[in-house]
Write an enzyme that holds these catalytic residues in place. Structure first.
Site, mmCIF file in Angstrom:
data_model
loop_
_atom_site.group_PDB
_atom_site.id
_atom_site.type_symbol
_atom_site.label_atom_id
_atom_site.label_comp_id
_atom_site.label_asym_id
_atom_site.label_seq_id
_atom_site.Cartn_x
_atom_site.Cartn_y
_atom_site.Cartn_z
ATOM 1 N N ASN A 223 79.511 11.801 31.717
ATOM 2 C CA ASN A 223 78.529 11.142 31.613
ATOM 3 C C ASN A 223 78.006 10.912 30.197
ATOM 4 O O ASN A 223 76.920 10.561 29.997
ATOM 5 C CB ASN A 223 77.235 11.649 32.510
ATOM 6 C CG ASN A 223 76.290 10.813 32.745
ATOM 7 O OD1 ASN A 223 76.482 9.528 32.930
ATOM 8 N ND2 ASN A 223 75.240 11.115 32.834
ATOM 9 N N GLY B 85 59.656 7.562 45.976
ATOM 10 C CA GLY B 85 59.865 8.780 45.769
ATOM 11 C C GLY B 85 59.003 9.503 44.802
ATOM 12 O O GLY B 85 59.315 10.651 44.389
ATOM 13 N N TYR C 299 69.856 15.278 44.873
ATOM 14 C CA TYR C 299 69.758 15.792 43.299
ATOM 15 C C TYR C 299 68.759 17.214 43.233
ATOM 16 O O TYR C 299 69.007 18.072 42.828
ATOM 17 C CB TYR C 299 69.440 14.755 42.510
ATOM 18 C CG TYR C 299 68.769 15.357 41.068
ATOM 19 C CD1 TYR C 299 69.530 15.754 40.178
ATOM 20 C CD2 TYR C 299 67.492 15.364 40.966
ATOM 21 C CE1 TYR C 299 69.039 16.525 39.118
ATOM 22 C CE2 TYR C 299 66.669 15.885 39.639
ATOM 23 C CZ TYR C 299 67.833 16.718 38.698
ATOM 24 O OH TYR C 299 67.063 16.984 37.425
ATOM 25 N N LYS D 168 72.804 13.950 37.425
ATOM 26 C CA LYS D 168 71.177 14.030 37.585
ATOM 27 C C LYS D 168 70.434 12.527 37.823
ATOM 28 O O LYS D 168 69.333 12.591 37.708
ATOM 29 C CB LYS D 168 70.824 14.371 36.103
ATOM 30 C CG LYS D 168 71.264 13.325 34.855
ATOM 31 C CD LYS D 168 70.655 13.490 33.467
ATOM 32 C CE LYS D 168 71.030 12.393 32.497
ATOM 33 N NZ LYS D 168 70.522 12.754 31.455
ATOM 34 N N SER E 44 64.351 22.165 37.265
ATOM 35 C CA SER E 44 63.582 21.215 36.924
ATOM 36 C C SER E 44 62.173 21.312 37.722
ATOM 37 O O SER E 44 62.002 21.947 38.699
ATOM 38 C CB SER E 44 64.317 19.761 37.478
ATOM 39 O OG SER E 44 63.468 18.771 37.733
ATOM 40 N N ALA E 45 61.348 20.483 37.200
ATOM 41 C CA ALA E 45 59.892 20.717 37.749
ATOM 42 C C ALA E 45 59.922 19.679 39.127
ATOM 43 O O ALA E 45 58.944 19.749 39.895
ATOM 44 C CB ALA E 45 58.610 19.772 36.893
ATOM 45 N N ARG F 272 52.359 12.479 34.056
ATOM 46 C CA ARG F 272 53.614 13.637 33.648
ATOM 47 C C ARG F 272 53.322 14.451 32.557
ATOM 48 O O ARG F 272 52.700 14.182 31.753
ATOM 49 C CB ARG F 272 54.886 12.739 33.601
ATOM 50 C CG ARG F 272 55.427 11.989 34.764
ATOM 51 C CD ARG F 272 55.909 12.975 35.925
ATOM 52 N NE ARG F 272 56.379 12.011 37.080
ATOM 53 C CZ ARG F 272 55.860 11.517 38.106
ATOM 54 N NH1 ARG F 272 54.395 11.771 37.996
ATOM 55 N NH2 ARG F 272 56.171 10.703 39.093
ATOM 56 N N LEU G 280 61.792 6.999 31.963
ATOM 57 C CA LEU G 280 60.835 5.869 31.244
ATOM 58 C C LEU G 280 61.098 5.650 29.910
ATOM 59 O O LEU G 280 60.981 4.333 29.317
ATOM 60 C CB LEU G 280 59.315 6.431 31.426
ATOM 61 C CG LEU G 280 58.184 5.670 30.701
ATOM 62 C CD1 LEU G 280 58.017 4.303 31.383
ATOM 63 C CD2 LEU G 280 56.955 6.617 31.009
ATOM 64 N N LYS H 32 68.926 21.557 42.651
ATOM 65 C CA LYS H 32 68.221 22.273 41.707
ATOM 66 C C LYS H 32 67.713 23.385 42.548
ATOM 67 O O LYS H 32 67.737 24.631 41.919
ATOM 68 C CB LYS H 32 67.183 21.241 40.955
ATOM 69 C CG LYS H 32 67.763 20.497 40.083
ATOM 70 C CD LYS H 32 68.276 20.950 38.759
ATOM 71 C CE LYS H 32 68.914 19.961 37.733
ATOM 72 N NZ LYS H 32 69.880 20.594 36.964
ATOM 73 N N ASN I 243 82.901 17.979 30.463
ATOM 74 C CA ASN I 243 83.986 17.073 31.166
ATOM 75 C C ASN I 243 83.843 15.416 30.654
ATOM 76 O O ASN I 243 84.658 14.690 30.940
ATOM 77 C CB ASN I 243 84.058 16.946 32.597
ATOM 78 C CG ASN I 243 82.754 16.581 33.469
ATOM 79 O OD1 ASN I 243 82.039 16.232 32.594
ATOM 80 N ND2 ASN I 243 83.079 16.718 34.665
HETATM 81 N N1 UDP Z 1 58.711 4.665 35.215
HETATM 82 C C1 UDP Z 1 58.126 3.474 34.950
HETATM 83 N N2 UDP Z 1 58.933 2.607 34.812
HETATM 84 C C2 UDP Z 1 60.249 2.848 34.418
HETATM 85 C C3 UDP Z 1 60.736 4.389 34.641
HETATM 86 C C4 UDP Z 1 59.834 5.077 35.155
HETATM 87 O O1 UDP Z 1 57.086 3.017 35.404
HETATM 88 O O2 UDP Z 1 61.264 2.011 34.234
HETATM 89 C C5 UDP Z 1 57.708 5.615 35.446
HETATM 90 C C6 UDP Z 1 58.041 6.374 36.844
HETATM 91 O O3 UDP Z 1 57.183 5.777 37.967
HETATM 92 C C7 UDP Z 1 56.980 7.945 36.744
HETATM 93 C C8 UDP Z 1 57.135 7.944 35.219
HETATM 94 O O4 UDP Z 1 57.400 6.934 34.527
HETATM 95 O O5 UDP Z 1 56.013 7.640 36.907
HETATM 96 C C9 UDP Z 1 58.242 8.944 34.840
HETATM 97 O O6 UDP Z 1 59.759 8.769 35.419
HETATM 98 P P1 UDP Z 1 60.839 9.211 34.805
HETATM 99 O O7 UDP Z 1 61.989 8.635 35.703
HETATM 100 O O8 UDP Z 1 61.272 9.508 33.399
HETATM 101 O O9 UDP Z 1 60.829 10.807 35.166
HETATM 102 P P2 UDP Z 1 60.534 11.668 36.647
HETATM 103 O O10 UDP Z 1 59.115 11.968 36.418
HETATM 104 O O11 UDP Z 1 60.589 10.423 37.745
HETATM 105 O O12 UDP Z 1 61.555 12.356 36.645
#
Ligand code: UDP
Length: 342
Positions: A37, A301, A152, A87, A127-128, A235, A204, A156, A34
């Site tokens: 995003n 979170g 969100y 998302k 998602s994990a 991660r 990130l 899932k 659609n």
């Molecule tokens: N992170 C960070 N700075 C940012 C975005 C993310 O340090 O600007 C860290 C975040 O705290 C996490 C990791 O990068 O530890 C992965 O975050 P992301 O949002 O990419 O994926 P998530 O694992 O949260 O789904």
């Protein structure tokens, strides 16, 4: 006869990479989105990469039951891969109704259409996040799900349950696979498709590449006081092309009727934990640049560490992550430069 796969949300980051791999594997693909995003940038890229100008694109909102129904009536859909969902974790906390309505509503319409046509193979992009902060690492598919910490994440889990129940009730007509993604990053080696975040990126790697190109002044590393070797979170970063290939294996498994159970679950990860700091340093090293970053407070979170045990996907699906973090980070940078016209 070629089999047809409907990719809902197919114009987005993951959907466009999956479309490329499906076409490469000989499937016909119907891309539906659609465009709430994303725009047509990635779909145009998909056409260039595959050399196929005739891939059907349907502008459909899967929350519209009649439109979803019409789509299934127009094409003979052998499998559907469902990506169409919102998302953004933070936004979901602010707008839970929007998230539940969109993410559950669209999936229910897809399943209803699948039932009405007499059956279908359904792959759901999970998602994990369903594992929360696991007690034991790495996580296997048997690791318990934790209560969701955002709407969100709840959608899932709910969609996983909805698919499981639907498969169970269908008497073999609907088969399902849940793919639980870890952290998808990077871009296609052609640099013609990649992640296109709207506004300030939450994730990130897009934040890193936008900082490197000068769109953002400084990357904040959220917390360096976690109980991990370097204090930053761990991660499992999975290359987007590798992730896309897992979908081809999964769809083929369903099509060929090779499943051990009518609804199967696979972790899609590398099995390799990488810290935020390691990722930033690797990005600087492989691309030969310095990133402006600072240590910032923890992001509410965030879990300390999560990575996959991908044994089941490796052995049962026959899929394995292949690209190195270095290759992936190079591709992410090439994509950002492509966007900037450099
Ligand atoms: N992170 C960070 N700075 C940012 C975005 C993310 O340090 O600007 C860290 C975040 O705290 C996490 C990791 O990068 O530890 C992965 O975050 P992301 O949002 O990419 O994926 P998530 O694992 O949260 O789904």
């Amino acid at each position: 006869m070629k089999k047809t796969v409907l990719v809902s949300g197919g114009a987005g980051f993951i959907g466009s990479h999956v479309t490329v791999e499906l076409i490469g594997a000989g499937y016909e693909v119907v891309v539906a989105d659609n465009l709430s995003n994303c725009d047509m940038t990635c779909f145009e890229g998909v056409k260039k990469i595959t050399g196929r100008d005739d891939i059907p694109f349907e502008k459909v909102d899967f929350c519209d039951a009649a439109a979803t129904e019409a789509l299934f009536a127009k094409y003979k859909i052998d499998a559907v891969i469902h990506f169409a969902a919102f998302k953004a974790v933070g936004e979901s906390v602010e707008k839970p109704v929007l998230y539940y309505k969109n993410n559950l509503g669209s999936f229910l319409n897809v399943l209803e259409a699948a039932e009405r046509q007499g059956g279908c193979n359904v792959l759901f992009s999970s998602s994990a996040t369903v594992y929360g902060q696991p007690e034991k690492l790495p996580v296997t598919e048997e690791s318990p799900r934790q209560p969701a910490t955002s709407p969100y994440g709840a959608t899932k889990q709910m969609c996983e349950d909805i698919l499981q129940d639907t498969v169970k009730a269908s008497g073999g007509k609907i088969k399902g696979i849940l793919l639980r993604y870890f952290n998808p990053i990077g871009a296609h080696p052609s640099a013609l498709i990649g992640e296109l975040p709207r506004g300030v990126p939450n994730n990130l790697v897009p934040f890193i590449t936008q900082t490197a190109i000068g769109k953002r002044a400084c990357l904040s590393i959220f917390g360096d006081d976690y109980p991990t070797p370097d204090g930053t979170c761990l991660r499992d970063y999975i290359d987007i092309v590798d992730l896309a290939k897992a979908h081809v294996y999964a769809v083929t498994r369903m099509m060929e009727g090779k499943m051990d159970e009518p609804c199967e679950i696979f972790n899609v990860g590398t099995g390799r934990p990488v810290s935020v700091m390691e990722l930033v340093t690797a990005f600087e090293r492989v691309n030969g640049l310095k990133l402006n970053y600072k240590i910032a407070p923890r992001r509410p979170g965030d879990v300390t560490a999560v990575w996959a045990d991908p044994t089941r996907a490796n052995t049962v699906l026959g899929w394995k992550a292949e690209r190195t973090v270095e290759e992936t980070l190079r591709s992410a940078w090439e994509w950002e430069k492509h966007l900037a016209g450099k």
